[in-house]
Motif scaffolding. Structure first.
Motif, mmCIF file in Angstrom:
data_model
loop_
_atom_site.group_PDB
_atom_site.id
_atom_site.type_symbol
_atom_site.label_atom_id
_atom_site.label_comp_id
_atom_site.label_asym_id
_atom_site.label_seq_id
_atom_site.Cartn_x
_atom_site.Cartn_y
_atom_site.Cartn_z
ATOM 1 N N SER A 163 0.826 -1.199 0.000
ATOM 2 C CA SER A 163 0.000 0.000 0.000
ATOM 3 C C SER A 163 0.862 1.252 0.000
ATOM 4 N N PHE A 164 1.217 1.707 -1.200
ATOM 5 C CA PHE A 164 1.976 2.954 -1.300
ATOM 6 C C PHE A 164 1.805 3.585 -2.670
ATOM 7 N N GLY A 165 2.032 4.871 -2.737
ATOM 8 C CA GLY A 165 2.050 5.576 -4.005
ATOM 9 C C GLY A 165 3.273 6.453 -3.961
ATOM 10 N N CYS A 166 3.868 6.734 -5.089
ATOM 11 C CA CYS A 166 5.043 7.585 -5.041
ATOM 12 C C CYS A 166 5.248 8.329 -6.339
ATOM 13 N N PHE A 167 6.129 9.309 -6.290
ATOM 14 C CA PHE A 167 6.438 10.085 -7.469
ATOM 15 C C PHE A 167 7.920 10.394 -7.417
ATOM 16 N N PHE A 168 8.603 10.117 -8.495
ATOM 17 C CA PHE A 168 10.057 10.195 -8.457
ATOM 18 C C PHE A 168 10.621 10.500 -9.843
ATOM 19 N N THR A 169 11.887 10.860 -9.860
ATOM 20 C CA THR A 169 12.606 11.086 -11.114
ATOM 21 C C THR A 169 13.677 10.011 -11.202
ATOM 22 N N HIS A 170 13.751 9.324 -12.316
ATOM 23 C CA HIS A 170 14.738 8.247 -12.422
ATOM 24 C C HIS A 170 15.600 8.406 -13.668
ATOM 25 N N SER A 171 16.752 7.754 -13.630
ATOM 26 C CA SER A 171 17.622 7.741 -14.807
ATOM 27 C C SER A 171 16.944 6.921 -15.897
ATOM 28 N N LYS A 172 17.251 7.258 -17.131
ATOM 29 C CA LYS A 172 16.651 6.565 -18.271
ATOM 30 C C LYS A 172 17.061 5.093 -18.304
ATOM 31 N N GLY A 173 16.076 4.238 -18.550
ATOM 32 C CA GLY A 173 16.364 2.814 -18.686
ATOM 33 C C GLY A 173 16.601 2.081 -17.386
ATOM 34 N N THR A 174 16.177 2.687 -16.252
ATOM 35 C CA THR A 174 16.477 2.057 -14.962
ATOM 36 C C THR A 174 15.260 1.923 -14.070
ATOM 37 N N PHE A 175 14.096 1.766 -14.670
ATOM 38 C CA PHE A 175 12.879 1.751 -13.868
ATOM 39 C C PHE A 175 12.053 0.499 -14.119
ATOM 40 N N VAL A 176 11.608 -0.140 -13.026
ATOM 41 C CA VAL A 176 10.688 -1.266 -13.175
ATOM 42 C C VAL A 176 9.727 -1.290 -11.999
ATOM 43 N N TYR A 177 8.474 -1.598 -12.292
ATOM 44 C CA TYR A 177 7.453 -1.723 -11.252
ATOM 45 C C TYR A 177 6.714 -3.030 -11.521
ATOM 46 N N PHE A 178 6.737 -3.939 -10.556
ATOM 47 C CA PHE A 178 6.085 -5.226 -10.778
ATOM 48 C C PHE A 178 5.468 -5.762 -9.500
ATOM 49 N N THR A 179 4.614 -6.770 -9.660
ATOM 50 C CA THR A 179 3.996 -7.406 -8.506
ATOM 51 C C THR A 179 4.441 -8.856 -8.447
ATOM 52 N N LEU A 180 4.581 -9.344 -7.231
ATOM 53 C CA LEU A 180 4.970 -10.735 -7.009
ATOM 54 C C LEU A 180 4.283 -11.166 -5.723
ATOM 55 N N GLU A 181 3.457 -12.189 -5.814
ATOM 56 C CA GLU A 181 2.639 -12.594 -4.667
ATOM 57 C C GLU A 181 1.789 -11.395 -4.242
ATOM 58 N N THR A 182 1.809 -11.055 -2.980
ATOM 59 C CA THR A 182 0.943 -9.970 -2.502
ATOM 60 C C THR A 182 1.632 -8.614 -2.482
ATOM 61 N N LEU A 183 2.885 -8.576 -2.940
ATOM 62 C CA LEU A 183 3.651 -7.339 -2.831
ATOM 63 C C LEU A 183 3.891 -6.633 -4.153
ATOM 64 N N ASN A 184 4.072 -5.322 -4.052
ATOM 65 C CA ASN A 184 4.454 -4.516 -5.202
ATOM 66 C C ASN A 184 5.903 -4.103 -5.035
ATOM 67 N N PHE A 185 6.638 -4.090 -6.140
ATOM 68 C CA PHE A 185 8.049 -3.749 -6.106
ATOM 69 C C PHE A 185 8.341 -2.605 -7.061
ATOM 70 N N LEU A 186 9.038 -1.601 -6.552
ATOM 71 C CA LEU A 186 9.475 -0.494 -7.396
ATOM 72 C C LEU A 186 10.983 -0.386 -7.269
ATOM 73 N N ILE A 187 11.666 -0.447 -8.400
ATOM 74 C CA ILE A 187 13.124 -0.349 -8.401
ATOM 75 C C ILE A 187 13.521 0.677 -9.437
ATOM 76 N N PHE A 188 14.361 1.628 -9.056
ATOM 77 C CA PHE A 188 14.826 2.618 -10.018
ATOM 78 C C PHE A 188 16.139 3.213 -9.550
ATOM 79 N N LYS A 189 16.847 3.801 -10.510
ATOM 80 C CA LYS A 189 18.078 4.490 -10.153
ATOM 81 C C LYS A 189 17.794 5.981 -10.224
ATOM 82 N N GLY A 190 18.221 6.707 -9.210
ATOM 83 C CA GLY A 190 17.939 8.130 -9.133
ATOM 84 C C GLY A 190 18.489 8.909 -10.303
#
Lengths: 112, 95
Positions: free
Chosen positions: B63-90
């Motif tokens: 349960s989260f929402g966010c807003f961010f700026t990331h480097s090009k080509g370094t962003f992924v948002y996915f779900t696995l089981e009951t969790l959401n995952f956000l990975i990015f490079k600043g």
């Protein structure tokens, strides 16, 4: 208007910046539905980018954990009512950055 | 071993990096309790800092929402089981 007071969990921000960020959080909660985490996060990030330069990152929600690298002096994690706010800015070089692992620790998860 | 399959919601990452992200997430879920989002996020971030250079950010939760700026080509948002995952490079970490 949410009357809740902001409770700082962890920060390395100057006092003035802390106050500004928490004021933004209250403004965002007034302007948006409490369930609209993304708009709240967007509002805060935008205002901070304008006030202190890019690039800020904002995470808002009730249930999350994270691990980040941030510029020293530009990190805050706080709570207003039921919402948790993680606000931080990226550093341009590693000597000025610090790693933080923060989260909302719960003993049990509410599945409602 | 959790048998759940990861579902990519949004990304601009190269395919191989996406696969690494989901593998790191599965690995973290084997090591840590599903409630321990912080340790899961820390595991993934450190994997990425090691493999792809410093400056990665990782948020995990249900349960989260966010807003961010990331480097090009370094962003992924996915779900696995009951969790959401956000990975990015600043955005400040120019490659």
């Amino acid at each position: 208007m949410l009357e809740g007071k902001a409770v700082v969990r962890e920060t390395d921000m100057p006092e003035g910046m802390q106050s500004y960020v928490m004021e933004l959080a209250h403004q965002a909660l007034d302007a948006h539905e409490v369930s609209d985490c993304q708009s709240i996060a967007h509002f805060i990030k935008q205002k901070l980018d304008e006030a202190y330069g890019p690039a800020w990152n904002s995470v808002v929600g009730k249930d999350f954990g994270s691990c980040i690298t941030h510029l020293c002096g530009s990190f805050i994690f706080f709570r207003v009512e039921m919402m948790e706010f993680l606000i931080f800015k990226d550093g341009k070089n590693f000597t000025e950055s610090r790693e933080e692992a923060i989260g909302v620790l719960q003993k049990a998860r509410n599945c409602d | 071993m959790l048998e759940g399959k990861a579902v990519i919601e949004d990304t601009d990452m190269p395919d191989k990096m996406q696969i690494q992200a989901m593998a790191s997430a599965s690995e973290a879920l084997d090591l840590y309790d599903v409630f321990d989002c912080t340790s899961i996020a820390a595991h993934i971030k450190k994997e990425f800092d090691t493999k792809y250079g410093s400056g990665w950010q990782c948020v995990v939760g249900s349960s989260f929402g966010c807003f961010f700026t990331h480097s090009k080509g370094t962003f992924v948002y996915f779900t696995l089981e009951t969790l959401n995952f956000l990975i990015f490079k600043g955005a400040s970490y120019l490659i």
